[in-house]
Scaffold this motif. Structure first.
Motif, PDB file in Angstrom:
ATOM      1  N   THR A 167     -30.478 -27.925 -37.710  1.00 39.34           N
ATOM      2  CA  THR A 167     -30.170 -26.518 -37.966  1.00 39.34           C
ATOM      3  C   THR A 167     -29.504 -26.366 -39.328  1.00 39.34           C
ATOM      4  OG1 THR A 167     -29.037 -24.533 -37.131  1.00 39.34           O
ATOM      5  CG2 THR A 167     -27.954 -26.643 -36.695  1.00 39.34           C
ATOM      6  N   PRO A 168     -29.981 -25.435 -40.154  1.00 43.59           N
ATOM      7  CA  PRO A 168     -31.210 -24.668 -40.011  1.00 43.59           C
ATOM      8  C   PRO A 168     -32.423 -25.588 -39.901  1.00 43.59           C
ATOM      9  CG  PRO A 168     -29.857 -23.719 -41.738  1.00 43.59           C
ATOM     10  CD  PRO A 168     -29.248 -25.043 -41.382  1.00 43.59           C
ATOM     11  N   VAL A 169     -33.459 -25.075 -39.244  1.00 40.87           N
ATOM     12  CA  VAL A 169     -34.612 -25.899 -38.887  1.00 40.87           C
ATOM     13  C   VAL A 169     -35.613 -25.962 -40.035  1.00 40.87           C
ATOM     14  CG1 VAL A 169     -36.557 -26.113 -37.296  1.00 40.87           C
ATOM     15  CG2 VAL A 169     -34.349 -25.302 -36.444  1.00 40.87           C
ATOM     16  N   ASN A 170     -36.116 -27.140 -40.298  1.00 45.93           N
ATOM     17  CA  ASN A 170     -37.347 -27.315 -41.050  1.00 45.93           C
ATOM     18  C   ASN A 170     -38.436 -27.483 -39.987  1.00 45.93           C
ATOM     19  OD1 ASN A 170     -39.471 -28.070 -42.682  1.00 45.93           O
ATOM     20  ND2 ASN A 170     -38.531 -29.935 -43.455  1.00 45.93           N
ATOM     21  N   PRO A 171     -39.415 -26.557 -39.890  1.00 45.81           N
ATOM     22  CA  PRO A 171     -39.961 -25.679 -40.926  1.00 45.81           C
ATOM     23  C   PRO A 171     -39.580 -24.206 -40.859  1.00 45.81           C
ATOM     24  CG  PRO A 171     -41.542 -25.852 -39.162  1.00 45.81           C
ATOM     25  CD  PRO A 171     -40.352 -26.695 -38.745  1.00 45.81           C
ATOM     26  N   THR A 172     -39.022 -23.740 -39.751  1.00 48.59           N
ATOM     27  CA  THR A 172     -38.932 -22.301 -39.526  1.00 48.59           C
ATOM     28  C   THR A 172     -37.730 -21.652 -40.187  1.00 48.59           C
ATOM     29  OG1 THR A 172     -37.650 -22.586 -37.491  1.00 48.59           O
ATOM     30  CG2 THR A 172     -40.059 -22.574 -37.291  1.00 48.59           C
ATOM     31  N   GLY A 173     -36.705 -22.437 -40.500  1.00 54.11           N
ATOM     32  CA  GLY A 173     -35.464 -21.884 -41.004  1.00 54.11           C
ATOM     33  C   GLY A 173     -34.538 -21.386 -39.919  1.00 54.11           C
ATOM     34  N   LYS A 174     -34.929 -21.522 -38.654  1.00 55.83           N
ATOM     35  CA  LYS A 174     -34.108 -21.035 -37.547  1.00 55.83           C
ATOM     36  C   LYS A 174     -32.704 -21.623 -37.618  1.00 55.83           C
ATOM     37  CE  LYS A 174     -33.496 -21.626 -32.537  1.00 55.83           C
ATOM     38  NZ  LYS A 174     -33.042 -20.265 -32.163  1.00 55.83           N
ATOM     39  N   VAL A 175     -31.711 -20.736 -37.454  1.00 53.38           N
ATOM     40  CA  VAL A 175     -30.323 -21.159 -37.349  1.00 53.38           C
ATOM     41  C   VAL A 175     -29.947 -21.131 -35.869  1.00 53.38           C
ATOM     42  CG1 VAL A 175     -27.939 -20.683 -38.010  1.00 53.38           C
ATOM     43  CG2 VAL A 175     -29.796 -20.229 -39.632  1.00 53.38           C
ATOM     44  N   PHE A 176     -29.728 -22.301 -35.288  1.00 53.89           N
ATOM     45  CA  PHE A 176     -29.341 -22.344 -33.886  1.00 53.89           C
ATOM     46  C   PHE A 176     -28.012 -21.615 -33.696  1.00 53.89           C
ATOM     47  CE2 PHE A 176     -32.544 -25.587 -33.478  1.00 53.89           C
ATOM     48  CZ  PHE A 176     -32.904 -25.563 -32.132  1.00 53.89           C
ATOM     49  N   THR A 177     -27.933 -20.813 -32.639  1.00 53.82           N
ATOM     50  CA  THR A 177     -26.699 -20.103 -32.336  1.00 53.82           C
ATOM     51  C   THR A 177     -25.677 -21.069 -31.749  1.00 53.82           C
ATOM     52  OG1 THR A 177     -27.332 -19.556 -30.064  1.00 53.82           O
ATOM     53  CG2 THR A 177     -28.034 -18.031 -31.808  1.00 53.82           C
ATOM     54  N   ARG A 178     -24.421 -20.654 -31.756  1.00 51.43           N
ATOM     55  CA  ARG A 178     -23.386 -21.466 -31.123  1.00 51.43           C
ATOM     56  C   ARG A 178     -23.725 -21.696 -29.651  1.00 51.43           C
ATOM     57  NH1 ARG A 178     -18.036 -23.107 -31.510  1.00 51.43           N
ATOM     58  NH2 ARG A 178     -17.910 -22.321 -33.652  1.00 51.43           N
ATOM     59  N   GLY A 179     -24.217 -20.650 -28.973  1.00 51.88           N
ATOM     60  CA  GLY A 179     -24.577 -20.796 -27.574  1.00 51.88           C
ATOM     61  C   GLY A 179     -25.659 -21.838 -27.355  1.00 51.88           C
ATOM     62  N   GLU A 180     -26.660 -21.859 -28.219  1.00 49.58           N
ATOM     63  CA  GLU A 180     -27.729 -22.849 -28.092  1.00 49.58           C
ATOM     64  C   GLU A 180     -27.193 -24.254 -28.349  1.00 49.58           C
ATOM     65  OE1 GLU A 180     -31.775 -20.434 -29.279  1.00 49.58           O
ATOM     66  OE2 GLU A 180     -30.408 -20.987 -30.891  1.00 49.58           O
ATOM     67  N   LEU A 181     -26.324 -24.390 -29.341  1.00 51.01           N
ATOM     68  CA  LEU A 181     -25.738 -25.699 -29.607  1.00 51.01           C
ATOM     69  C   LEU A 181     -24.841 -26.145 -28.461  1.00 51.01           C
ATOM     70  CD1 LEU A 181     -24.916 -25.340 -33.408  1.00 51.01           C
ATOM     71  CD2 LEU A 181     -26.815 -26.601 -32.376  1.00 51.01           C
ATOM     72  N   GLU A 182     -24.145 -25.216 -27.850  1.00 49.10           N
ATOM     73  CA  GLU A 182     -23.328 -25.563 -26.689  1.00 49.10           C
ATOM     74  C   GLU A 182     -24.196 -26.038 -25.528  1.00 49.10           C
ATOM     75  OE1 GLU A 182     -21.138 -21.965 -26.147  1.00 49.10           O
ATOM     76  OE2 GLU A 182     -19.478 -22.596 -27.453  1.00 49.10           O
ATOM     77  N   THR A 183     -25.378 -25.461 -25.394  1.00 48.33           N
ATOM     78  CA  THR A 183     -26.326 -25.924 -24.373  1.00 48.33           C
ATOM     79  C   THR A 183     -26.758 -27.353 -24.644  1.00 48.33           C
ATOM     80  OG1 THR A 183     -27.162 -23.709 -23.878  1.00 48.33           O
ATOM     81  CG2 THR A 183     -28.630 -25.551 -23.424  1.00 48.33           C
ATOM     82  N   ILE A 184     -27.100 -27.641 -25.895  1.00 47.13           N
ATOM     83  CA  ILE A 184     -27.489 -29.004 -26.259  1.00 47.13           C
ATOM     84  C   ILE A 184     -26.329 -29.961 -26.029  1.00 47.13           C
ATOM     85  CG2 ILE A 184     -28.174 -30.485 -28.202  1.00 47.13           C
ATOM     86  CD1 ILE A 184     -29.620 -27.997 -29.367  1.00 47.13           C
ATOM     87  N   ALA A 185     -25.138 -29.543 -26.408  1.00 49.20           N
ATOM     88  CA  ALA A 185     -23.955 -30.389 -26.226  1.00 49.20           C
ATOM     89  C   ALA A 185     -23.723 -30.685 -24.754  1.00 49.20           C
ATOM     90  CB  ALA A 185     -22.736 -29.709 -26.836  1.00 49.20           C
ATOM     91  N   ALA A 186     -23.864 -29.679 -23.908  1.00 45.49           N
ATOM     92  CA  ALA A 186     -23.624 -29.874 -22.473  1.00 45.49           C
ATOM     93  C   ALA A 186     -24.590 -30.899 -21.891  1.00 45.49           C
ATOM     94  CB  ALA A 186     -23.755 -28.538 -21.738  1.00 45.49           C
ATOM     95  N   VAL A 187     -25.839 -30.861 -22.325  1.00 43.95           N
ATOM     96  CA  VAL A 187     -26.829 -31.830 -21.838  1.00 43.95           C
ATOM     97  C   VAL A 187     -26.500 -33.225 -22.352  1.00 43.95           C
ATOM     98  CG1 VAL A 187     -29.277 -32.481 -21.918  1.00 43.95           C
ATOM     99  CG2 VAL A 187     -28.623 -30.084 -21.565  1.00 43.95           C
ATOM    100  N   CYS A 188     -26.094 -33.333 -23.619  1.00 37.02           N
ATOM    101  CA  CYS A 188     -25.715 -34.643 -24.162  1.00 37.02           C
ATOM    102  C   CYS A 188     -24.554 -35.236 -23.382  1.00 37.02           C
ATOM    103  CB  CYS A 188     -25.341 -34.512 -25.637  1.00 37.02           C
ATOM    104  SG  CYS A 188     -26.722 -34.217 -26.749  1.00 37.02           S
TER     105      CYS A 188
END
Length: 387
Positions: A167-188
């Motif tokens: 994040t930001p993502v190659n290729p789309t430029g998407k900026v992951f939200t804090r909520g999305e990163l918290e989801t990834i963190a919870a799974v990790c």
């Protein structure tokens, strides 16, 4: 079974002149004069020999200061075991991670994805698994992520070992939200996974979005390896200077691969960058301001001929759905090459599925006159075309 044809980014780059190259993801902007002067001075002083595999002290100190200021993370550049390594670009860090931690394991990546995230693992004895983001806004589904990761973690061959969060993502430029990163963190945390945080484009976040380093989230400092690079933000992709940082227990073992594969990053270029990296307080603010204008111009140009531009929240790439009436982006890109000498990258280069066959990525890290010329030719080519 026929294998789907995939665009090759380097091949496309060779098919267009520099004036029409919106293809390859590197900055074509001029080097900062102070950095160029520093490099010349260091080379003339004869500082052209091996340096420690982990990087020269001066640059590691400057990078630690940068991480503290922009990421809110304290890294001790002189710690033992190492918490910070200078690598051969971000790619060097990813290679070291794959070699050290992911042989016989898999890592999850999000589609659309950066092809090298997949290629590096495949070449070094690991495997990638793909989870698609959803809808026009490329959203992450929490339940789908958790279910997929649980399934992959429990399998016998190539069990899941990591999630790659770019994040930001190659290729789309998407900026992951804090909520999305918290989801990834919870799974990790739940599944005891490493998180590989690719933050190469952190300084291209624009508008109201903010960049969040996943290592700052609760419980993630101990399990996140962050990779970054100066290639884009300092217009020095050919210098091969990047860095990786995190908890010493994760970072120190990477230096064996860093040493074996690369010996060291270029010594004089490390010293040159260290002299200017933190000397210009407004450098990154001015970078964002320039790219905000570039993105606005590119988006307006594309929308004028029927593209639908994705509001990514960042400004190194523009990701857009092609105008209605064209069969797919590969066809459209061939037309642009033949009629205008201009090209981007068809979305199918970044996906396993057919979902993004009607999308394109345009790299806008070009001088303003090049952007104006390229998009003018693109507009003329499409305006003059009868579908």
């Amino acid at each position: 079974m026929l294998t789907k044809a995939r665009p090759d980014i380097r091949t496309i780059t060779r098919l267009v002149p520099p004036s029409g190259n919106l293809v390859q993801g590197q900055s074509e902007l001029a080097i900062d004069p102070a950095l160029a002067h520093a490099a010349s001075e260091v080379i003339h002083l004869g500082q052209n020999h091996y340096s420690p595999a982990e990087g020269v002290r001066e640059l590691r100190n400057a990078v630690a200061e940068k991480i503290a200021r922009f990421n809110g993370i304290k890294v001790d550049p002189q710690a033992t075991p190492c918490e910070l390594l200078i690598t051969a670009g971000a790619t060097g860090g990813l290679v070291a991670i794959a070699h050290t931690y992911l042989k016989g394991l898999s890592a999850l990546i999000f589609e659309p994805y950066y092809p090298y995230h997949r290629r590096i693992l495949d070449e070094l004895g690991g495997r990638t698994e793909v989870l698609r983001l959803h809808g026009e806004n490329l959203e992450l589904d929490r339940d789908e992520l958790r279910a997929r990761c649980r399934e992959l973690k429990e399998r016998q061959h190539f069990p899941l070992g990591a999630i790659i969060a770019c994040t930001p993502v190659n290729p789309t430029g998407k900026v992951f939200t804090r909520g999305e990163l918290e989801t990834i963190a919870a799974v990790c945390l739940e599944l005891d996974l490493i998180c590989i945080a690719d933050e190469v484009y952190e300084h291209y976040v624009v508008g109201e979005r903010t960049h969040v380093s996943i290592a700052t989230l609760d419980g993630m400092e101990e399990r996140t390896i962050t990779v970054n690079s100066f290639s884009k933000s300092w217009n020095i992709s050919g210098w091969r200077l990047g860095y990786s940082f995190g908890n010493g227990k994760l970072i120190a073992p990477l230096n064996n691969a860093n040493n074996v594969f690369y010996v060291c990053s270029p010594t004089p270029l490390q010293r040159a960058l260290s002299a200017v990296l933190m000397s210009e307080p407004q450098y990154y603010t001015e970078l964002r301001d320039r790219f905000t204008l570039k993105r606005r111009f590119a988006a307006e140009s594309l929308e004028s001929v029927g593209f639908r531009v994705y509001e990514s929240g960042s400004a190194f790439y523009v990701w857009a759905r092609i105008p209605q009436g064209y069969q797919d982006a590969m066809q459209l890109n061939e037309l642009l090459i033949s009629r205008a000498g201009v090209a981007g990258v068809p979305g199918s280069a970044f996906a396993d599925s057919d979902t993004y066959d009607n999308y394109m990525r345009f790299c806008i890290a070009r001088e303003d006159e090049v952007l104006r010329g390229a998009f003018t030719k693109l507009q003329q080519a499409l305006s003059d075309t009868t579908i």
